[in-house]
Design a protein around this motif. Structure first.
Motif, PDB file in Angstrom:
ATOM      1  N   ALA A  50       0.795  -1.228   0.000  1.00 24.65           N
ATOM      2  CA  ALA A  50       0.000   0.000   0.000  1.00 24.65           C
ATOM      3  C   ALA A  50       0.825   1.275   0.000  1.00 24.65           C
ATOM      4  O   ALA A  50       0.331   2.340  -0.386  1.00 24.65           O
ATOM      5  CB  ALA A  50      -0.943  -0.007   1.213  1.00 24.65           C
ATOM      6  N   ASP A  51       2.080   1.187   0.427  1.00 24.36           N
ATOM      7  CA  ASP A  51       2.934   2.371   0.478  1.00 24.36           C
ATOM      8  C   ASP A  51       3.914   2.453  -0.688  1.00 24.36           C
ATOM      9  O   ASP A  51       4.696   3.414  -0.775  1.00 24.36           O
ATOM     10  CB  ASP A  51       3.720   2.394   1.794  1.00 24.36           C
ATOM     11  CG  ASP A  51       2.814   2.511   3.013  1.00 24.36           C
ATOM     12  OD1 ASP A  51       1.839   3.289   2.940  1.00 24.36           O
ATOM     13  OD2 ASP A  51       3.075   1.822   4.014  1.00 24.36           O
ATOM     14  N   GLY A  52       3.905   1.462  -1.551  1.00 22.08           N
ATOM     15  CA  GLY A  52       4.865   1.453  -2.645  1.00 22.08           C
ATOM     16  C   GLY A  52       6.300   1.424  -2.143  1.00 22.08           C
ATOM     17  O   GLY A  52       7.179   2.106  -2.673  1.00 22.08           O
ATOM     18  N   SER A  53       6.536   0.621  -1.116  1.00 21.29           N
ATOM     19  CA  SER A  53       7.848   0.590  -0.443  1.00 21.29           C
ATOM     20  C   SER A  53       8.965   0.039  -1.324  1.00 21.29           C
ATOM     21  O   SER A  53      10.136   0.382  -1.138  1.00 21.29           O
ATOM     22  CB  SER A  53       7.753  -0.260   0.827  1.00 21.29           C
ATOM     23  OG  SER A  53       6.697   0.166   1.653  1.00 21.29           O
ATOM     24  N   ILE A  54       8.617  -0.836  -2.262  1.00 22.56           N
ATOM     25  CA  ILE A  54       9.599  -1.449  -3.158  1.00 22.56           C
ATOM     26  C   ILE A  54       9.532  -0.756  -4.520  1.00 22.56           C
ATOM     27  O   ILE A  54       8.443  -0.622  -5.087  1.00 22.56           O
ATOM     28  CB  ILE A  54       9.304  -2.959  -3.346  1.00 22.56           C
ATOM     29  CG1 ILE A  54       9.227  -3.671  -1.989  1.00 22.56           C
ATOM     30  CG2 ILE A  54      10.339  -3.601  -4.255  1.00 22.56           C
ATOM     31  CD1 ILE A  54      10.500  -3.646  -1.186  1.00 22.56           C
ATOM     32  N   PRO A  55      10.651  -0.284  -5.061  1.00 23.12           N
ATOM     33  CA  PRO A  55      10.611   0.272  -6.422  1.00 23.12           C
ATOM     34  C   PRO A  55      10.038  -0.782  -7.382  1.00 23.12           C
ATOM     35  O   PRO A  55      10.563  -1.880  -7.486  1.00 23.12           O
ATOM     36  CB  PRO A  55      12.091   0.555  -6.724  1.00 23.12           C
ATOM     37  CG  PRO A  55      12.734   0.706  -5.389  1.00 23.12           C
ATOM     38  CD  PRO A  55      12.010  -0.256  -4.488  1.00 23.12           C
ATOM     39  N   PHE A  56       8.963  -0.432  -8.057  1.00 19.23           N
ATOM     40  CA  PHE A  56       8.276  -1.412  -8.897  1.00 19.23           C
ATOM     41  C   PHE A  56       7.575  -0.659 -10.013  1.00 19.23           C
ATOM     42  O   PHE A  56       6.799   0.269  -9.757  1.00 19.23           O
ATOM     43  CB  PHE A  56       7.272  -2.203  -8.050  1.00 19.23           C
ATOM     44  CG  PHE A  56       6.734  -3.450  -8.707  1.00 19.23           C
ATOM     45  CD1 PHE A  56       7.548  -4.286  -9.453  1.00 19.23           C
ATOM     46  CD2 PHE A  56       5.398  -3.808  -8.554  1.00 19.23           C
ATOM     47  CE1 PHE A  56       7.052  -5.438 -10.044  1.00 19.23           C
ATOM     48  CE2 PHE A  56       4.885  -4.965  -9.130  1.00 19.23           C
ATOM     49  CZ  PHE A  56       5.723  -5.783  -9.877  1.00 19.23           C
ATOM     50  N   PHE A  57       7.865  -1.037 -11.257  1.00 22.27           N
ATOM     51  CA  PHE A  57       7.383  -0.286 -12.413  1.00 22.27           C
ATOM     52  C   PHE A  57       6.711  -1.218 -13.422  1.00 22.27           C
ATOM     53  O   PHE A  57       6.943  -2.416 -13.419  1.00 22.27           O
ATOM     54  CB  PHE A  57       8.559   0.437 -13.087  1.00 22.27           C
ATOM     55  CG  PHE A  57       9.394   1.247 -12.148  1.00 22.27           C
ATOM     56  CD1 PHE A  57       9.023   2.537 -11.796  1.00 22.27           C
ATOM     57  CD2 PHE A  57      10.556   0.707 -11.597  1.00 22.27           C
ATOM     58  CE1 PHE A  57       9.788   3.290 -10.912  1.00 22.27           C
ATOM     59  CE2 PHE A  57      11.335   1.449 -10.717  1.00 22.27           C
ATOM     60  CZ  PHE A  57      10.948   2.747 -10.372  1.00 22.27           C
ATOM     61  N   TRP A  58       5.899  -0.601 -14.268  1.00 20.72           N
ATOM     62  CA  TRP A  58       5.286  -1.378 -15.327  1.00 20.72           C
ATOM     63  C   TRP A  58       5.029  -0.511 -16.543  1.00 20.72           C
ATOM     64  O   TRP A  58       5.179   0.713 -16.504  1.00 20.72           O
ATOM     65  CB  TRP A  58       4.034  -2.079 -14.849  1.00 20.72           C
ATOM     66  CG  TRP A  58       2.796  -1.221 -14.610  1.00 20.72           C
ATOM     67  CD1 TRP A  58       2.750   0.125 -14.332  1.00 20.72           C
ATOM     68  CD2 TRP A  58       1.450  -1.668 -14.636  1.00 20.72           C
ATOM     69  NE1 TRP A  58       1.452   0.529 -14.160  1.00 20.72           N
ATOM     70  CE2 TRP A  58       0.636  -0.547 -14.345  1.00 20.72           C
ATOM     71  CE3 TRP A  58       0.847  -2.892 -14.859  1.00 20.72           C
ATOM     72  CZ2 TRP A  58      -0.754  -0.620 -14.275  1.00 20.72           C
ATOM     73  CZ3 TRP A  58      -0.541  -2.976 -14.795  1.00 20.72           C
ATOM     74  CH2 TRP A  58      -1.320  -1.850 -14.502  1.00 20.72           C
ATOM     75  N   GLY A  59       4.643  -1.161 -17.621  1.00 16.60           N
ATOM     76  CA  GLY A  59       4.328  -0.487 -18.862  1.00 16.60           C
ATOM     77  C   GLY A  59       4.150  -1.541 -19.944  1.00 16.60           C
ATOM     78  O   GLY A  59       4.112  -2.738 -19.656  1.00 16.60           O
ATOM     79  N   THR A  60       4.049  -1.099 -21.181  1.00 17.76           N
ATOM     80  CA  THR A  60       3.909  -2.054 -22.290  1.00 17.76           C
ATOM     81  C   THR A  60       4.935  -1.746 -23.366  1.00 17.76           C
ATOM     82  O   THR A  60       5.359  -0.604 -23.542  1.00 17.76           O
ATOM     83  CB  THR A  60       2.498  -2.001 -22.912  1.00 17.76           C
ATOM     84  OG1 THR A  60       2.233  -0.656 -23.356  1.00 17.76           O
ATOM     85  CG2 THR A  60       1.445  -2.401 -21.911  1.00 17.76           C
ATOM     86  N   ASP A  61       5.346  -2.797 -24.073  1.00 15.24           N
ATOM     87  CA  ASP A  61       6.290  -2.587 -25.163  1.00 15.24           C
ATOM     88  C   ASP A  61       5.527  -2.249 -26.441  1.00 15.24           C
ATOM     89  O   ASP A  61       4.299  -2.050 -26.423  1.00 15.24           O
ATOM     90  CB  ASP A  61       7.202  -3.802 -25.324  1.00 15.24           C
ATOM     91  CG  ASP A  61       6.504  -5.012 -25.928  1.00 15.24           C
ATOM     92  OD1 ASP A  61       5.274  -4.960 -26.180  1.00 15.24           O
ATOM     93  OD2 ASP A  61       7.185  -6.039 -26.154  1.00 15.24           O
ATOM     94  N   ALA A  62       6.242  -2.190 -27.559  1.00 15.86           N
ATOM     95  CA  ALA A  62       5.635  -1.762 -28.820  1.00 15.86           C
ATOM     96  C   ALA A  62       4.544  -2.699 -29.316  1.00 15.86           C
ATOM     97  O   ALA A  62       3.706  -2.302 -30.123  1.00 15.86           O
ATOM     98  CB  ALA A  62       6.728  -1.625 -29.884  1.00 15.86           C
ATOM     99  N   GLU A  63       4.545  -3.951 -28.837  1.00 15.56           N
ATOM    100  CA  GLU A  63       3.539  -4.909 -29.298  1.00 15.56           C
ATOM    101  C   GLU A  63       2.476  -5.191 -28.234  1.00 15.56           C
ATOM    102  O   GLU A  63       1.690  -6.126 -28.374  1.00 15.56           O
ATOM    103  CB  GLU A  63       4.218  -6.209 -29.730  1.00 15.56           C
ATOM    104  CG  GLU A  63       5.121  -6.012 -30.941  1.00 15.56           C
ATOM    105  CD  GLU A  63       5.624  -7.321 -31.525  1.00 15.56           C
ATOM    106  OE1 GLU A  63       5.339  -8.384 -30.928  1.00 15.56           O
ATOM    107  OE2 GLU A  63       6.296  -7.276 -32.575  1.00 15.56           O
ATOM    108  N   GLY A  64       2.468  -4.387 -27.171  1.00 18.46           N
ATOM    109  CA  GLY A  64       1.432  -4.541 -26.144  1.00 18.46           C
ATOM    110  C   GLY A  64       1.722  -5.586 -25.099  1.00 18.46           C
ATOM    111  O   GLY A  64       0.846  -5.934 -24.304  1.00 18.46           O
ATOM    112  N   HIS A  65       2.958  -6.118 -25.062  1.00 21.45           N
ATOM    113  CA  HIS A  65       3.321  -7.066 -24.005  1.00 21.45           C
ATOM    114  C   HIS A  65       3.515  -6.309 -22.700  1.00 21.45           C
ATOM    115  O   HIS A  65       4.076  -5.210 -22.675  1.00 21.45           O
ATOM    116  CB  HIS A  65       4.615  -7.801 -24.367  1.00 21.45           C
ATOM    117  CG  HIS A  65       4.543  -8.547 -25.651  1.00 21.45           C
ATOM    118  ND1 HIS A  65       5.500  -8.434 -26.641  1.00 21.45           N
ATOM    119  CD2 HIS A  65       3.623  -9.418 -26.126  1.00 21.45           C
ATOM    120  CE1 HIS A  65       5.178  -9.202 -27.656  1.00 21.45           C
ATOM    121  NE2 HIS A  65       4.037  -9.811 -27.371  1.00 21.45           N
TER     122      HIS A  65
END
Length: 251
Positions: free
Chosen positions: A150-165
């Motif tokens: 709930a606090d985002g204590s661990i650096p953690f990222f997301w997103g998608t590549d050019a093909e939507g993965h």
């Protein structure tokens, strides 16, 4: 830690895809992102998930108080980073032995959700107290289960590549390589599943609203997701069907 999942495993939220098409690469093509991760993090381990994607991890530069753990149990692969404070309680709750660590607890919590429901997925994650982020992949059902505290204590990222993965990682530089303009922090207090998408486990009855994230140069870079207090989800309790049902298809 790093994971890239094919669209058949984890369909990226539409708000992420809108920002990924022009300034990102195909993370899976020719092992591009796995190779880059290995070059940045010595002694890394890459787990090939065939057509579903891959997972990778390294103990390089890890915080000894918030270690990275990896385990495989019955074709369930899990990467975990952090520390669970209520380990003893969760071991008892899930009937685990004294040697079970955090990553084994997460796998067993998922198996309970999948095999022995009905038990809301938001309860499963909310029961975990501590600083954590995890990425779980069930190769039998080709499903993913992902969460951050709930606090985002661990650096953690997301997103998608050019093909939507879908791309997930704890290294911002690696994330930007794979995601381009869709790169963003994974939402605090939220979890993502293949069947249910992104949801808040702190406010499970509310929808999440995508808000454009603006970088230092004033350009839109990824999305943040905030709880929409005005909206409510339909009841998401898991139906009582056969005892052999795979509950992961309902959460």
């Amino acid at each position: 830690m790093l994971a890239v999942f094919d669209k058949s495993v984890a369909k990226s939220p539409e708000a992420l895809i809108q920002n990924s098409e022009t300034q990102s690469v195909c993370a899976l093509k020719d092992g591009f992102l796995a190779t880059h991760f290995s070059s940045v993090h010595p002694a890394s381990v890459v787990i090939n998930l065939a057509s579903s994607g891959f997972m990778a991890y390294s103990s390089d530069k890890q915080n000894p108080i918030l270690p990275r753990l990896f385990a495989v149990v019955d074709d369930i692969f899990c990467l975990f980073e952090g520390h669970i404070e209520n380990v003893a309680h969760l071991k008892q709750q899930y009937g685990l032995n004294k040697t079970a660590n955090e990553v084994i607890i997460v796998i067993e919590a998922y198996r309970t959700l999948r095999d022995r429901g009905p038990y809301p997925a938001d309860h499963v994650v909310r029961d975990i107290t501590g600083k954590f982020a995890f990425i779980l992949f069930d190769s039998a059902s080709k499903t993913a289960f992902i969460a951050s505290d709930a606090d985002g204590s661990i650096p953690f990222f997301w997103g998608t590549d050019a093909e939507g993965h879908l791309v997930l990682c704890n290294d911002g530089e690696v994330g930007k390589q794979g995601c381009g303009k869709s790169f963003a922090p994974f939402p605090k207090g939220c979890f993502f599943t293949s069947s249910g998408g992104l949801r808040s486990y702190e406010h499970p009855i509310n929808e999440l609203k995508a808000v454009p994230r603006v970088d230092s140069s004033g350009e839109v870079c990824g999305m943040t997701f905030k709880v929409d207090a005005e909206s409510r989800k339909d009841k998401t309790g898991m139906p009582r069907v056969g005892s052999d049902a795979n509950w992961s298809q309902h959460y």
